[in-house]
Scaffold this motif. Structure first.
Motif, PDB file in Angstrom:
ATOM      1  N   VAL A  54       0.780  -1.212  -0.061  1.00 21.87           N
ATOM      2  CA  VAL A  54      -0.045   0.101  -0.182  1.00 21.87           C
ATOM      3  C   VAL A  54       0.834   1.227  -0.070  1.00 21.87           C
ATOM      4  CG1 VAL A  54      -1.691   1.158   1.246  1.00 21.87           C
ATOM      5  CG2 VAL A  54      -1.811  -1.158   1.284  1.00 21.87           C
ATOM      6  N   PRO A  55       0.604   2.056  -0.853  1.00 23.78           N
ATOM      7  CA  PRO A  55       1.521   3.455  -0.973  1.00 23.78           C
ATOM      8  C   PRO A  55       1.178   4.173   0.331  1.00 23.78           C
ATOM      9  CG  PRO A  55      -0.311   3.559  -2.660  1.00 23.78           C
ATOM     10  CD  PRO A  55      -0.181   2.143  -2.145  1.00 23.78           C
ATOM     11  N   GLY A  56       2.113   5.170   0.657  1.00 19.13           N
ATOM     12  CA  GLY A  56       2.138   5.992   1.842  1.00 19.13           C
ATOM     13  C   GLY A  56       0.826   6.699   2.050  1.00 19.13           C
ATOM     14  N   TRP A  57       0.430   7.245   0.929  1.00 18.95           N
ATOM     15  CA  TRP A  57      -0.677   8.173   1.064  1.00 18.95           C
ATOM     16  C   TRP A  57      -2.201   7.406   1.374  1.00 18.95           C
ATOM     17  CZ3 TRP A  57      -4.715   7.686  -2.743  1.00 18.95           C
ATOM     18  CH2 TRP A  57      -4.586   6.881  -3.898  1.00 18.95           C
ATOM     19  N   LEU A  58      -2.153   6.100   0.968  1.00 23.94           N
ATOM     20  CA  LEU A  58      -3.336   5.309   1.178  1.00 23.94           C
ATOM     21  C   LEU A  58      -3.317   4.684   2.553  1.00 23.94           C
ATOM     22  CD1 LEU A  58      -4.338   3.450  -2.211  1.00 23.94           C
ATOM     23  CD2 LEU A  58      -5.575   5.179  -0.752  1.00 23.94           C
ATOM     24  N   ARG A  59      -2.357   4.700   2.987  1.00 20.78           N
ATOM     25  CA  ARG A  59      -2.042   3.793   4.310  1.00 20.78           C
ATOM     26  C   ARG A  59      -2.966   4.067   5.593  1.00 20.78           C
ATOM     27  NH1 ARG A  59       4.505   3.062   4.375  1.00 20.78           N
ATOM     28  NH2 ARG A  59       4.598   1.757   2.376  1.00 20.78           N
ATOM     29  N   THR A  60      -3.168   5.451   5.448  1.00 21.81           N
ATOM     30  CA  THR A  60      -4.257   5.913   6.647  1.00 21.81           C
ATOM     31  C   THR A  60      -5.530   5.533   6.559  1.00 21.81           C
ATOM     32  OG1 THR A  60      -2.981   8.010   7.073  1.00 21.81           O
ATOM     33  CG2 THR A  60      -5.097   7.852   7.748  1.00 21.81           C
ATOM     34  N   VAL A  61      -5.940   5.560   4.991  1.00 20.38           N
ATOM     35  CA  VAL A  61      -7.055   5.042   4.725  1.00 20.38           C
ATOM     36  C   VAL A  61      -7.512   3.413   4.905  1.00 20.38           C
ATOM     37  CG1 VAL A  61      -8.790   4.539   2.732  1.00 20.38           C
ATOM     38  CG2 VAL A  61      -7.449   6.669   2.804  1.00 20.38           C
ATOM     39  N   VAL A  62      -6.394   2.503   4.518  1.00 20.66           N
ATOM     40  CA  VAL A  62      -6.581   1.194   4.994  1.00 20.66           C
ATOM     41  C   VAL A  62      -6.530   1.087   6.528  1.00 20.66           C
ATOM     42  CG1 VAL A  62      -5.014  -0.835   4.916  1.00 20.66           C
ATOM     43  CG2 VAL A  62      -5.559   0.551   2.899  1.00 20.66           C
ATOM     44  N   ARG A  63      -5.817   1.961   7.271  1.00 24.54           N
ATOM     45  CA  ARG A  63      -5.876   1.698   8.674  1.00 24.54           C
ATOM     46  C   ARG A  63      -7.000   1.853   9.521  1.00 24.54           C
ATOM     47  NH1 ARG A  63      -1.266   4.247   9.576  1.00 24.54           N
ATOM     48  NH2 ARG A  63      -2.147   6.513  10.037  1.00 24.54           N
ATOM     49  N   THR A  64      -7.557   3.165   9.036  1.00 24.44           N
ATOM     50  CA  THR A  64      -8.757   3.611   9.553  1.00 24.44           C
ATOM     51  C   THR A  64     -10.150   2.525   9.388  1.00 24.44           C
ATOM     52  OG1 THR A  64      -8.517   5.774   9.124  1.00 24.44           O
ATOM     53  CG2 THR A  64     -10.731   5.263   9.347  1.00 24.44           C
ATOM     54  N   ALA A  65      -9.987   1.923   7.958  1.00 24.60           N
ATOM     55  CA  ALA A  65     -11.033   0.633   7.480  1.00 24.60           C
ATOM     56  C   ALA A  65     -10.813  -0.418   8.580  1.00 24.60           C
ATOM     57  CB  ALA A  65     -10.805   0.532   6.166  1.00 24.60           C
ATOM     58  N   VAL A  66      -9.558  -0.917   8.863  1.00 26.98           N
ATOM     59  CA  VAL A  66      -9.254  -1.918   9.591  1.00 26.98           C
ATOM     60  C   VAL A  66      -9.513  -1.707  11.071  1.00 26.98           C
ATOM     61  CG1 VAL A  66      -7.486  -3.331  10.699  1.00 26.98           C
ATOM     62  CG2 VAL A  66      -7.318  -2.923   8.174  1.00 26.98           C
ATOM     63  N   ILE A  67      -9.306  -0.590  11.531  1.00 26.19           N
ATOM     64  CA  ILE A  67      -9.814  -0.131  13.045  1.00 26.19           C
ATOM     65  C   ILE A  67     -11.407  -0.126  13.068  1.00 26.19           C
ATOM     66  CG2 ILE A  67      -9.946   1.616  14.592  1.00 26.19           C
ATOM     67  CD1 ILE A  67      -7.026   2.368  13.908  1.00 26.19           C
ATOM     68  N   LEU A 106      -4.986  -9.265  11.616  1.00 26.55           N
ATOM     69  CA  LEU A 106      -6.496  -9.028  12.365  1.00 26.55           C
ATOM     70  C   LEU A 106      -7.391  -9.851  11.031  1.00 26.55           C
ATOM     71  CD1 LEU A 106      -6.565  -5.504  13.382  1.00 26.55           C
ATOM     72  CD2 LEU A 106      -6.171  -7.388  14.665  1.00 26.55           C
ATOM     73  N   TRP A 107      -7.085  -9.944   9.968  1.00 23.62           N
ATOM     74  CA  TRP A 107      -7.785 -10.803   9.074  1.00 23.62           C
ATOM     75  C   TRP A 107      -7.850 -12.165   9.259  1.00 23.62           C
ATOM     76  CZ3 TRP A 107      -6.123 -13.923   4.696  1.00 23.62           C
ATOM     77  CH2 TRP A 107      -7.230 -14.142   3.786  1.00 23.62           C
ATOM     78  N   LEU A 108      -6.548 -12.561   9.561  1.00 19.19           N
ATOM     79  CA  LEU A 108      -6.413 -14.143   9.895  1.00 19.19           C
ATOM     80  C   LEU A 108      -6.913 -14.304  11.255  1.00 19.19           C
ATOM     81  CD1 LEU A 108      -2.388 -14.338   9.143  1.00 19.19           C
ATOM     82  CD2 LEU A 108      -4.363 -15.319   7.534  1.00 19.19           C
ATOM     83  N   ARG A 109      -6.971 -13.565  12.171  1.00 17.55           N
ATOM     84  CA  ARG A 109      -7.591 -13.979  13.346  1.00 17.55           C
ATOM     85  C   ARG A 109      -9.247 -13.998  12.984  1.00 17.55           C
ATOM     86  NH1 ARG A 109      -8.151  -9.596  18.113  1.00 17.55           N
ATOM     87  NH2 ARG A 109      -9.248  -8.391  16.400  1.00 17.55           N
ATOM     88  N   GLN A 110      -9.748 -13.276  11.966  1.00 15.49           N
ATOM     89  CA  GLN A 110     -11.082 -13.138  11.614  1.00 15.49           C
ATOM     90  C   GLN A 110     -11.541 -14.305  10.788  1.00 15.49           C
ATOM     91  OE1 GLN A 110     -12.892  -9.693   9.611  1.00 15.49           O
ATOM     92  NE2 GLN A 110     -12.744 -10.957   7.873  1.00 15.49           N
ATOM     93  N   ARG A 111     -10.489 -14.727  10.039  1.00 16.37           N
ATOM     94  CA  ARG A 111     -10.741 -16.086   9.091  1.00 16.37           C
ATOM     95  C   ARG A 111     -10.591 -17.286   9.940  1.00 16.37           C
ATOM     96  NH1 ARG A 111      -7.834 -17.064   3.298  1.00 16.37           N
ATOM     97  NH2 ARG A 111      -8.798 -19.109   2.881  1.00 16.37           N
ATOM     98  N   PHE A 112      -9.889 -17.472  10.916  1.00 15.57           N
ATOM     99  CA  PHE A 112      -9.400 -18.762  11.510  1.00 15.57           C
ATOM    100  C   PHE A 112      -9.779 -18.796  13.044  1.00 15.57           C
ATOM    101  CE2 PHE A 112      -6.363 -18.696   7.787  1.00 15.57           C
ATOM    102  CZ  PHE A 112      -6.623 -19.832   7.268  1.00 15.57           C
ATOM    103  N   ALA A 113     -10.391 -17.875  13.343  1.00 17.17           N
ATOM    104  CA  ALA A 113     -10.926 -17.861  14.735  1.00 17.17           C
ATOM    105  C   ALA A 113      -9.538 -18.041  15.642  1.00 17.17           C
ATOM    106  CB  ALA A 113     -12.206 -18.798  14.997  1.00 17.17           C
TER     107      ALA A 113
END
Length: 352
Positions: A54-67, A106-113
């Motif tokens: 993920v390029p630097g300018w998009l990382r905040t967007v991804v982080r916010t979505a994950v949170i 976090l996605w792995l935790r979600q996928r595999f419990a």
């Protein structure tokens, strides 16, 4: 994909996946915890390459979505991590370090419990996202946090119990000769080294040789740079050095050999990894800083806690000669702290 509630840990062996987001220091923290876990329980481990693109300018967007997300989309993870290939089976525990690993963990935790364990600097993510957090920075009121002695490493005091004399002989160090190692980094976001700092450091090496008869094992690093190396070479009395590795000329790692051979370790505090490995070796450790420091809450908190616990003696670059008389105030480690972390981790994760 719907999130699945975390399950209790199964009977041994535990399946542990370690995420490698490409930074050696982060991977070594995770592997250090894995090593400690393996001394407590039977584990099957996999290292999972996790190349975050993920390029630097998009990382905040991804982080916010994950949170904010209760259901991280599969497509988001596939776009964030190039050529992601997961091992067969499912993990019981996912270990990671470094912010780039967080969305995948976090996605792995979600996928595999499974259970997700994170090491190091948690900011800008909230601590509530993680099942267990290991960090040297205090997190008041967080029951799922395991306090650590600086960063988790693969180094333990026992690594060097039998290697000291043989390693000293390799470097031509006498059995009763006082030997100090110095691990030199360089400028970072928090540490602003000037030529005057490096000259003070060189003068301190010369002074301890003249005043106390110390010999030094010196290594620079990729961060040091050829200009600094040239200045040090011109300023340090060759007779003060038992061995020197100038990374810009002949790069090779001698840190473990130096930790085995040295009676005391000096390390520039721009690298928390180097400071942490020195402390974990069980040797008295002096953390050397330049006169100009830029504010970094994580670095300051981690080093401050280590100083309060008398694991390190902080000095500026002109403080080497004076520090020699204060080494007895330190409390070097005698046991591998990773064993304590692994035990605390297993206590926090329910068993089946």
């Amino acid at each position: 994909m719907n999130a699945v509630p975390n399950q209790a840990l199964p009977a041994q062996p535990l399946s542990v996946w370690v995420l490698d987001e490409g930074r050696r220091g982060h991977l070594n923290q995770s592997l250090g915890l894995l090593d400690a876990l393996a001394r407590h329980v039977e584990v099957r481990s996999e290292v999972v390459p996790a190349r975050y693109v993920v390029p630097g300018w998009l990382r905040t967007v991804v982080r916010t979505a994950v949170i904010r997300s209760r259901d991280i989309p599969d497509g988001l993870i596939r776009r964030c991590y190039r050529d992601l290939r997961l091992p067969s089976g499912r993990p019981d525990i996912v270990i990671s370090s470094g912010g780039r690993s967080v969305p995948l963990a976090l996605w792995l935790r979600q996928r595999f419990a499974c259970r997700q364990v994170y090491l190091g600097e948690v900011r800008p993510y909230p601590t509530r996202l993680f099942d267990v957090l290991l960090t040297p920075v205090a997190q008041p009121g967080a029951a799922h946090v395991v306090p650590t002695e600086l960063l988790v490493t693969r180094v333990t005091p026992h690594d060097f119990d039998l290697a000291r004399n043989a390693t000293r002989a390799t470097f031509g160090v006498g059995e009763n000769e006082c030997t100090a190692a110095i691990l030199i980094g360089g400028a970072s976001r928090s540490h602003v080294f000037r030529d005057s700092d490096w000259r003070e450091l060189a003068n301190g090496i010369n002074a301890t040789r003249a005043q106390y008869g110390w010999r030094w094992l010196l290594t620079t690093s990729p961060r040091t740079g050829p200009g600094v190396e040239a200045l040090l070479q011109a300023s340090i009395d060759p007779g003060a050095l038992s061995n020197a590795v100038w990374w810009g000329e002949q790069p090779h790692s001698v840190v473990r050999q130096y930790l085995a051979a040295a009676d005391v370790v000096y390390v520039t505090s721009d690298s928390l990894t180097m400071v942490s490995e020195a402390v974990a070796s069980g040797k008295p450790t002096v953390a050397v800083r330049p006169h100009k420091i830029r504010h970094s809450a994580y670095v300051e908190d981690a080093l401050g806690a280590a100083a309060d616990n008398r694991r390190i003696l902080p000095v500026t670059c002109d403080g080497l000669p004076a520090s020699a008389g204060s080494l007895e105030t330190l409390r070097p480690l005698t046991q591998a702290p990773g064993d304590r972390y692994a035990g605390a981790l297993l206590d926090l994760l329910p068993s089946g």
